[in-house]
Design an enzyme around this catalytic site. Structure first.
Site, PDB file in Angstrom:
ATOM      1  N   SER A 200       2.168  -4.856  -1.806  1.00 58.64           N
ATOM      2  CA  SER A 200       2.257  -4.170  -0.508  1.00 58.64           C
ATOM      3  C   SER A 200       3.167  -4.966   0.436  1.00 58.64           C
ATOM      4  O   SER A 200       3.520  -6.121   0.135  1.00 58.64           O
ATOM      5  CB  SER A 200       0.866  -4.063   0.113  1.00 58.64           C
ATOM      6  OG  SER A 200       0.412  -5.362   0.485  1.00 58.64           O
TER       7      SER A 200
ATOM      8  N   ASP B 247       3.979  -0.905  -3.174  1.00 59.47           N
ATOM      9  CA  ASP B 247       2.882  -0.033  -2.732  1.00 59.47           C
ATOM     10  C   ASP B 247       3.088   0.326  -1.254  1.00 59.47           C
ATOM     11  O   ASP B 247       3.317  -0.556  -0.424  1.00 59.47           O
ATOM     12  CB  ASP B 247       1.566  -0.812  -2.913  1.00 59.47           C
ATOM     13  CG  ASP B 247       0.339   0.051  -2.768  1.00 59.47           C
ATOM     14  OD1 ASP B 247       0.421   1.274  -3.013  1.00 59.47           O
ATOM     15  OD2 ASP B 247      -0.734  -0.493  -2.414  1.00 59.47           O
ATOM     16  N   HIS B 248       3.006   1.618  -0.943  1.00 59.74           N
ATOM     17  CA  HIS B 248       3.108   2.083   0.452  1.00 59.74           C
ATOM     18  C   HIS B 248       4.344   1.586   1.198  1.00 59.74           C
ATOM     19  O   HIS B 248       4.217   1.024   2.305  1.00 59.74           O
ATOM     20  CB  HIS B 248       1.843   1.706   1.244  1.00 59.74           C
ATOM     21  CG  HIS B 248       0.621   2.414   0.779  1.00 59.74           C
ATOM     22  ND1 HIS B 248       0.360   3.739   1.055  1.00 59.74           N
ATOM     23  CD2 HIS B 248      -0.421   1.991   0.020  1.00 59.74           C
ATOM     24  CE1 HIS B 248      -0.784   4.103   0.501  1.00 59.74           C
ATOM     25  NE2 HIS B 248      -1.272   3.053  -0.161  1.00 59.74           N
TER      26      HIS B 248
ATOM     27  N   GLU C 157       4.082  10.395  -1.380  1.00 60.80           N
ATOM     28  CA  GLU C 157       2.722  10.851  -1.060  1.00 60.80           C
ATOM     29  C   GLU C 157       2.769  12.086  -0.178  1.00 60.80           C
ATOM     30  O   GLU C 157       3.533  12.160   0.772  1.00 60.80           O
ATOM     31  CB  GLU C 157       1.944   9.730  -0.352  1.00 60.80           C
ATOM     32  CG  GLU C 157       0.520  10.153   0.027  1.00 60.80           C
ATOM     33  CD  GLU C 157      -0.381   8.961   0.410  1.00 60.80           C
ATOM     34  OE1 GLU C 157      -0.234   7.885  -0.190  1.00 60.80           O
ATOM     35  OE2 GLU C 157      -1.212   9.134   1.308  1.00 60.80           O
TER      36      GLU C 157
ATOM     37  N   GLY D 204     -10.075   1.003   1.088  1.00 57.22           N
ATOM     38  CA  GLY D 204     -11.085   0.087   1.595  1.00 57.22           C
ATOM     39  C   GLY D 204     -12.455   0.257   0.960  1.00 57.22           C
ATOM     40  O   GLY D 204     -12.623   0.962  -0.053  1.00 57.22           O
TER      41      GLY D 204
ATOM     42  N   GLY E 179      -6.792   4.673  -3.230  1.00 56.29           N
ATOM     43  CA  GLY E 179      -8.161   4.518  -2.754  1.00 56.29           C
ATOM     44  C   GLY E 179      -9.172   4.747  -3.859  1.00 56.29           C
ATOM     45  O   GLY E 179     -10.221   5.339  -3.649  1.00 56.29           O
ATOM     46  N   ALA E 180      -8.862   4.229  -5.059  1.00 54.68           N
ATOM     47  CA  ALA E 180      -9.674   4.572  -6.231  1.00 54.68           C
ATOM     48  C   ALA E 180     -10.667   3.483  -6.635  1.00 54.68           C
ATOM     49  O   ALA E 180     -11.230   3.529  -7.725  1.00 54.68           O
ATOM     50  CB  ALA E 180      -8.763   4.914  -7.405  1.00 54.68           C
TER      51      ALA E 180
ATOM     52  N   ILE F  91      -5.991   0.288  -7.478  1.00 56.44           N
ATOM     53  CA  ILE F  91      -7.192  -0.526  -7.242  1.00 56.44           C
ATOM     54  C   ILE F  91      -6.825  -1.831  -6.546  1.00 56.44           C
ATOM     55  O   ILE F  91      -6.026  -2.627  -7.057  1.00 56.44           O
ATOM     56  CB  ILE F  91      -7.906  -0.804  -8.579  1.00 56.44           C
ATOM     57  CG1 ILE F  91      -8.443   0.515  -9.141  1.00 56.44           C
ATOM     58  CG2 ILE F  91      -9.038  -1.824  -8.389  1.00 56.44           C
ATOM     59  CD1 ILE F  91      -8.969   0.431 -10.537  1.00 56.44           C
TER      60      ILE F  91
HETATM   61  P1  13P Z   1      -8.692   0.740  -2.810  1.00 57.17           P
HETATM   62  O1  13P Z   1      -8.820   0.272  -1.397  1.00 57.17           O
HETATM   63  O2  13P Z   1      -9.694   1.821  -3.099  1.00 57.17           O
HETATM   64  O3  13P Z   1      -8.729  -0.346  -3.794  1.00 57.17           O
HETATM   65  O4  13P Z   1      -7.249   1.447  -2.932  1.00 57.17           O
HETATM   66  C1  13P Z   1      -6.095   0.664  -3.108  1.00 57.17           C
HETATM   67  C2  13P Z   1      -4.844   1.467  -2.952  1.00 57.17           C
HETATM   68  O5  13P Z   1      -4.836   2.680  -2.892  1.00 57.17           O
HETATM   69  C3  13P Z   1      -3.583   0.713  -2.895  1.00 57.17           C
HETATM   70  O6  13P Z   1      -2.498   1.532  -2.662  1.00 57.17           O
HETATM   71  O1  G3H Z   2      -3.349   0.405   0.193  1.00 58.65           O
HETATM   72  C1  G3H Z   2      -3.495  -0.726   0.618  1.00 58.65           C
HETATM   73  C2  G3H Z   2      -3.684  -1.856  -0.312  1.00 58.65           C
HETATM   74  O2  G3H Z   2      -5.051  -2.134  -0.485  1.00 58.65           O
HETATM   75  C3  G3H Z   2      -2.915  -3.044   0.161  1.00 58.65           C
HETATM   76  O3  G3H Z   2      -3.539  -3.609   1.264  1.00 58.65           O
HETATM   77  O4  G3H Z   2      -1.739  -3.785   2.986  1.00 58.65           O
HETATM   78  O5  G3H Z   2      -3.782  -5.250   3.081  1.00 58.65           O
HETATM   79  O6  G3H Z   2      -2.050  -5.624   1.328  1.00 58.65           O
HETATM   80  P1  G3H Z   2      -2.734  -4.634   2.225  1.00 58.65           P
HETATM   81 ZN    ZN Z   3      -2.903   3.184  -1.376  1.00 62.21          ZN
END
Ligand code: 13P
Ligand code: G3H
Ligand code: ZN
Length: 309
Positions: free
Chosen positions: A50, A82-83, A134, A181, A212-213, A255
């Protein structure tokens, strides 16, 4: 052995109704625990980073640690952003050697989401990198809205089909009731499987992604709380729901929270039980082992991805 894209792993997962685990990484012990698990299970692996992870560990460290995991395990690994919040961070990661990036335009209206996603797709594809986007919003339980109101933010199947056609994106993250979360549901867990089936029916060739799995495994929440933590009422997505989702096009399961909980539970336990110890290896070692065990369990019993290499 190399950094690879998700193309082939998703094609196989889609065909055989299992899912690839995409695990968030922030430091060496987390990477080692996850990579050891994937090796033991002979499973495909996505390590994702991330913006927060890049800030915490620095991009160069994360890249070298992932390369070390490839060397050490002999696995091919996909390295994913990620994101990604805009074109610039996606471009940076493509230029740094990531094999997959997510452009998260879910905060925008449809047309702007299409525009920014298309821009990333054009750049990434020109460099051999795949793109996840997304559509729909992951509402958190903290938003304190009723299920009907949350459903208003879920992915609309027809829009998903239009979005994929207009952007040329390689995979699509959808909103069907999960959230990030440790507090995903206040009452009974609920995922909109009918919506998922409809989306999969309209775009059967597109690997779908479930953010969010995490399951927020009760054993880790309990251990955290037993050793001085304060995580009351944490609840995640039941494991059976994740396995079920893999039958309807979910190929990538994100995850992070479960990793955080596993690690924190072990660290709390060790430190509470050994107040005189101050060697970080003494508590980070068990934390790494706990991550490996948990990830192996996910791969084998939840994602059904063991021995699929
Ligand atoms: P969790 O918070 O359910 O582990 O999801 C993580 C996630 O979606 C990271 O992009
Ligand atoms: O989707 C979010 C992930 O859990 C990453 O979290 O932005 O705190 O690194 P973070
Ligand atoms: Zn996510």
């Amino acid at each position: 052995m190399a950094l690879i894209t998700t193309k082939e792993m998703f094609a196989k997962a889609l065909q055989s109704d299992y899912a690839v685990g995409a695990f968030n990484v922030n430091n060496m012990e987390i990477i080692q625990g996850i990579a050891n698990a994937a090796k033991e299970e002979q499973a495909p692996l996505i390590l994702q980073v991330s913006a927060g992870a890049r800030k915490y560990a620095k991009p160069a460290y994360l890249m070298k640690l992932v390369e070390a995991a490839i060397l050490d395990t002999g696995l091919d690994i996909a390295l994913h952003l990620d994101h990604g919040e805009d074109f610039d961070i996606c471009k940076k990661c493509v230029d740094d050697g990531f094999t997959s990036v997510m452009i998260d335009g879910s905060k925008y209206e449809f047309t702007e989401n299409v525009r920014v996603t298309k821009q990333v797709v054009e750049y990434a594809h020109a460099h051999g990198v795949v793109v996840e986007a997304e559509l729909g919003k992951l509402a958190g339980v903290e938003d304190d809205v009723k299920v009907d109101a949350r459903a208003a933010t879920f992915t609309v199947p027809e829009e998903a089909a239009e979005f994929v056609a207009k952007t040329g994106v390689d995979s699509l993250a959808i909103a069907i009731g999960t959230s990030h979360g440790a507090y995903k549901f206040k009452g009974e867990p609920y995922l909109d499987f009918e919506r998922l089936k409809e989306i999969h029916k309209l775009i059967p060739q597109i690997p779908l992604v479930l953010h969010g799995a995490s399951t927020v495994l009760p054993e880790f929440v309990k251990k955290c709380n037993d050793y001085g933590g304060d995580i009351p009422g944490a609840q995640g997505v039941p494991e059976e729901m994740i396995s079920e989702a893999a039958k309807y096009g979910i190929c990538k399961v994100n995850i992070d929270t479960d990793l955080r909980l596993a690690m924190t539970a072990e660290v709390r336990k060790f430190i509470a039980e050994h107040p005189a110890e101050f060697d970080p290896r003494k508590y980070l070692g068990p934390a790494r082992d706990a991550i490996q065990k948990m990830v192996q369990h996910k791969i084998r019993n939840v994602l059904n991805a063991s021995n699929t290499l």
